[in-house]
Design a protein around this motif. Structure first.
Motif, short mmCIF file in Angstrom:
data_model
loop_
_atom_site.label_atom_id
_atom_site.label_comp_id
_atom_site.label_asym_id
_atom_site.label_seq_id
_atom_site.Cartn_x
_atom_site.Cartn_y
_atom_site.Cartn_z
N PHE A 23 0.83 -1.20 0.00
CA PHE A 23 0.00 0.00 0.00
C PHE A 23 0.87 1.26 0.00
O PHE A 23 0.63 2.19 -0.77
N LEU A 24 1.89 1.28 0.85
CA LEU A 24 2.78 2.44 0.90
C LEU A 24 3.54 2.63 -0.41
O LEU A 24 3.73 3.76 -0.87
N ALA A 80 4.30 5.68 -5.32
CA ALA A 80 4.36 5.69 -6.78
C ALA A 80 3.34 6.66 -7.36
O ALA A 80 3.63 7.38 -8.33
N ALA A 81 2.16 6.71 -6.78
CA ALA A 81 1.15 7.65 -7.25
C ALA A 81 1.59 9.09 -7.02
O ALA A 81 1.42 9.96 -7.88
N GLN A 82 2.17 9.35 -5.86
CA GLN A 82 2.65 10.70 -5.55
C GLN A 82 3.77 11.10 -6.49
O GLN A 82 3.80 12.22 -7.00
N LEU A 83 4.69 10.19 -6.75
CA LEU A 83 5.79 10.48 -7.66
C LEU A 83 5.27 10.69 -9.08
O LEU A 83 5.72 11.59 -9.79
N GLY A 84 4.31 9.89 -9.50
CA GLY A 84 3.72 10.06 -10.83
C GLY A 84 3.02 11.40 -10.96
O GLY A 84 3.14 12.08 -11.99
N TRP A 85 2.28 11.78 -9.94
CA TRP A 85 1.57 13.05 -9.95
C TRP A 85 2.57 14.21 -10.02
O TRP A 85 2.43 15.14 -10.82
N HIS A 86 3.59 14.15 -9.19
CA HIS A 86 4.59 15.21 -9.15
C HIS A 86 5.36 15.26 -10.47
O HIS A 86 5.62 16.35 -11.00
N GLY A 87 5.72 14.10 -11.00
CA GLY A 87 6.44 14.05 -12.27
C GLY A 87 5.61 14.58 -13.42
O GLY A 87 6.13 15.28 -14.30
N THR A 88 4.33 14.28 -13.43
CA THR A 88 3.45 14.77 -14.47
C THR A 88 3.32 16.29 -14.39
O THR A 88 3.36 16.98 -15.42
N ASP A 89 3.18 16.82 -13.19
CA ASP A 89 3.12 18.28 -13.02
C ASP A 89 4.38 18.96 -13.53
O ASP A 89 4.32 19.99 -14.21
#
Length: 59
Positions: free
Chosen positions: A32-33, A38-47
């Motif tokens: 889960f962590l 991974a979701a946080q990194l993907g979101w930040h990377g996309t931004d």
């Protein structure tokens, strides 16, 4: 002496059982962590990628 040996073996057996049961929960929590990170990194990377592309198109 037999009572002491039986007590020690039962404590070891219970600790082993508890460890085996907790390994599954620890694995689920770790998965889960990892998914959240991974979701946080993907979101930040996309931004950052969007900001970089918008910045380069304004030049």
């Amino acid at each position: 002496m037999d009572v002491l040996l039986t007590l020690m073996l039962s404590v070891v057996y219970r600790a082993d059982t508890l460890l085996m049961e907790s390994r599954q929960m620890i694995g689920l929590i770790a998965a889960f962590l990892a998914a959240v990170l991974a979701a946080q990194l993907g979101w930040h990377g996309t931004d950052r990628l969007i900001a970089w592309r918008q910045g380069s198109s304004e030049d």
